[in-house]
Design a protein around this motif. Sequence first.
Motif, mmCIF file in Angstrom:
data_model
loop_
_atom_site.group_PDB
_atom_site.id
_atom_site.type_symbol
_atom_site.label_atom_id
_atom_site.label_comp_id
_atom_site.label_asym_id
_atom_site.label_seq_id
_atom_site.Cartn_x
_atom_site.Cartn_y
_atom_site.Cartn_z
ATOM 1 N N SER A 1 0.562 -1.061 0.146
ATOM 2 C CA SER A 1 -0.098 0.043 -0.311
ATOM 3 C C SER A 1 0.695 1.251 0.115
ATOM 4 O O SER A 1 0.468 2.002 -0.552
ATOM 5 N N ARG A 2 1.699 1.083 0.705
ATOM 6 C CA ARG A 2 2.877 1.807 0.509
ATOM 7 C C ARG A 2 3.770 2.942 -0.329
ATOM 8 O O ARG A 2 3.605 3.741 -0.900
ATOM 9 N N PHE A 3 4.288 1.606 -0.732
ATOM 10 C CA PHE A 3 5.169 1.608 -1.932
ATOM 11 C C PHE A 3 5.080 1.780 -3.488
ATOM 12 O O PHE A 3 5.444 1.807 -4.036
ATOM 13 N N PHE A 4 3.888 0.477 -3.625
ATOM 14 C CA PHE A 4 3.193 0.641 -5.008
ATOM 15 C C PHE A 4 2.087 0.590 -5.026
ATOM 16 O O PHE A 4 1.636 0.939 -6.024
ATOM 17 N N ILE A 5 1.123 1.435 -4.696
ATOM 18 C CA ILE A 5 -0.522 2.002 -4.807
ATOM 19 C C ILE A 5 -0.022 3.152 -5.337
ATOM 20 O O ILE A 5 -0.158 3.596 -4.609
ATOM 21 N N THR A 6 -0.323 4.019 -6.097
ATOM 22 C CA THR A 6 -0.815 5.576 -5.922
ATOM 23 C C THR A 6 -1.408 5.981 -5.276
ATOM 24 O O THR A 6 -2.648 6.144 -5.401
ATOM 25 N N PRO A 7 -0.952 7.262 -4.709
ATOM 26 C CA PRO A 7 -1.524 8.180 -3.851
ATOM 27 C C PRO A 7 -2.830 8.841 -4.699
ATOM 28 O O PRO A 7 -2.582 9.549 -5.992
ATOM 29 N N MET A 8 -3.570 9.245 -4.611
ATOM 30 C CA MET A 8 -4.574 10.123 -5.257
ATOM 31 C C MET A 8 -5.384 10.754 -4.416
ATOM 32 O O MET A 8 -5.695 10.637 -2.304
ATOM 33 N N TYR A 9 -5.720 12.182 -4.481
ATOM 34 C CA TYR A 9 -6.284 13.265 -4.116
ATOM 35 C C TYR A 9 -7.205 13.911 -4.826
ATOM 36 O O TYR A 9 -7.500 13.778 -5.634
ATOM 37 N N SER A 10 -8.154 14.523 -4.239
ATOM 38 C CA SER A 10 -9.454 15.104 -3.997
ATOM 39 C C SER A 10 -9.405 16.881 -3.575
ATOM 40 O O SER A 10 -8.996 17.078 -2.869
ATOM 41 N N THR A 11 -10.094 17.203 -4.158
ATOM 42 C CA THR A 11 -10.777 18.828 -4.218
ATOM 43 C C THR A 11 -11.964 18.869 -4.657
ATOM 44 O O THR A 11 -12.454 18.596 -5.670
ATOM 45 N N SER A 12 -12.443 20.351 -4.914
ATOM 46 C CA SER A 12 -13.792 20.870 -5.043
ATOM 47 C C SER A 12 -13.519 22.124 -5.237
ATOM 48 O O SER A 12 -12.791 22.385 -4.321
ATOM 49 N N ALA A 13 -13.833 22.927 -5.789
ATOM 50 C CA ALA A 13 -14.922 24.395 -5.839
ATOM 51 C C ALA A 13 -16.343 23.999 -5.933
ATOM 52 O O ALA A 13 -17.106 23.200 -6.229
ATOM 53 N N MET A 14 -16.856 25.177 -5.804
ATOM 54 C CA MET A 14 -18.272 24.730 -5.508
ATOM 55 C C MET A 14 -18.556 26.752 -6.518
ATOM 56 O O MET A 14 -18.699 27.423 -6.173
ATOM 57 N N LEU A 15 -19.619 26.470 -7.008
ATOM 58 C CA LEU A 15 -20.446 27.943 -7.571
ATOM 59 C C LEU A 15 -21.889 27.816 -7.063
ATOM 60 O O LEU A 15 -22.586 26.824 -6.228
ATOM 61 N N TYR A 16 -22.562 28.730 -7.866
ATOM 62 C CA TYR A 16 -23.962 28.983 -7.283
ATOM 63 C C TYR A 16 -24.743 28.980 -8.422
ATOM 64 O O TYR A 16 -23.912 30.018 -9.427
ATOM 65 N N GLY B 1 -7.637 12.592 -8.680
ATOM 66 C CA GLY B 1 -6.540 12.526 -9.146
ATOM 67 C C GLY B 1 -4.802 11.697 -9.107
ATOM 68 O O GLY B 1 -5.447 12.082 -7.381
ATOM 69 N N SER B 2 -4.044 11.737 -9.286
ATOM 70 C CA SER B 2 -2.719 10.805 -8.926
ATOM 71 C C SER B 2 -1.859 12.772 -8.708
ATOM 72 O O SER B 2 -0.881 12.935 -7.657
ATOM 73 N N ASP B 3 -1.868 13.726 -8.233
ATOM 74 C CA ASP B 3 -1.284 14.542 -8.295
ATOM 75 C C ASP B 3 -2.618 16.205 -8.526
ATOM 76 O O ASP B 3 -3.032 16.461 -8.636
ATOM 77 N N PRO B 4 -1.982 16.581 -6.990
ATOM 78 C CA PRO B 4 -2.805 17.076 -6.249
ATOM 79 C C PRO B 4 -2.623 18.559 -7.232
ATOM 80 O O PRO B 4 -4.268 19.249 -6.899
ATOM 81 N N GLN B 5 -1.907 19.600 -7.541
ATOM 82 C CA GLN B 5 -1.844 20.812 -7.684
ATOM 83 C C GLN B 5 -2.805 20.610 -9.546
ATOM 84 O O GLN B 5 -3.476 21.176 -10.262
ATOM 85 N N THR B 6 -2.210 19.222 -10.372
ATOM 86 C CA THR B 6 -3.193 19.154 -11.516
ATOM 87 C C THR B 6 -4.742 19.537 -10.888
ATOM 88 O O THR B 6 -5.943 20.471 -11.795
ATOM 89 N N CYS B 7 -5.409 18.905 -9.630
ATOM 90 C CA CYS B 7 -6.311 18.511 -9.264
ATOM 91 C C CYS B 7 -7.434 19.834 -9.233
ATOM 92 O O CYS B 7 -8.411 20.391 -9.908
ATOM 93 N N ALA B 8 -6.479 21.095 -8.374
ATOM 94 C CA ALA B 8 -7.125 22.328 -7.839
ATOM 95 C C ALA B 8 -6.696 22.987 -9.382
ATOM 96 O O ALA B 8 -8.152 23.673 -9.175
ATOM 97 N N ASN B 9 -5.724 22.797 -10.167
ATOM 98 C CA ASN B 9 -6.023 23.609 -11.286
ATOM 99 C C ASN B 9 -7.093 23.597 -12.128
ATOM 100 O O ASN B 9 -7.992 23.997 -12.615
ATOM 101 N N VAL B 10 -7.594 22.151 -12.678
ATOM 102 C CA VAL B 10 -8.704 21.357 -13.231
ATOM 103 C C VAL B 10 -9.784 22.427 -12.528
ATOM 104 O O VAL B 10 -11.072 22.164 -13.069
#
Length: 218
Positions: A36-51, A117-126
């Motif tokens: 789990s520590r060395f072979f599974i790719t870490p996944m990150y999540s973030t969110s934004a909100m609209l009205y 996704g696997s990259d935290p910065q990319t998730c926020a940018n998207v």
Amino acid sequence: MPNNITIQRILAILLHRIKFIILLSLVCMLSFFLYSRFFITPMYSTSAMLYVQNYNSKSQSNIDGGKIYSSDISGSASLAEAYIVFLKNSDSITSLYNGCDVSITNDSFFITVSVSGSDPQTCANVANQICEAAGDVFAERFAYGQIGIIRSAKVPDPDAPYEPNNLKNALIGLVIGLVASVLISILLELIDLTVKPDDDLQEMYDIPIFAEIPDFGN
């Protein structure tokens, strides 16, 4: 080994092989943790909100002192549901996904854009790019109402992915190792046909045992 198996005998088997059970359980737990520590790719999540609103703020401010009624809320919620359909099927929006998993949901007239996704910065940018482009999609499809950003997406902590859960996986490995070692111990005892220096003879032949010859070699 005698044919009859009782709870007491199973417990005796497990106690006899307790070191094997503990060792195999720890090995499985460690193996699951390392995988789990060395072979599974870490996944990150973030969110934004609209009205979404089914009226313009300027026109609403001129009616009843800018008060918002329940009909405005329900109308905005209906508009948000219709808008999400266009948002999910817009080529200009889907082209921004950049290999990430994107979920767009609404709660009343609030729209949440969740990106993982696997990259935290990319998730926020998207997530932020989708929110910025959402206004253009809204303007193309609707001749009334407005849309705005309530919360922009933040970059997730690189040291805190939402998966894998290393502790959870280690505990799963411990449970699997424990179950496997118990089953192996019982199976080994079942296929072992040798007579042990205990009550095997008495149970097999139903005759009393008065004495036994010790193994002087040991």
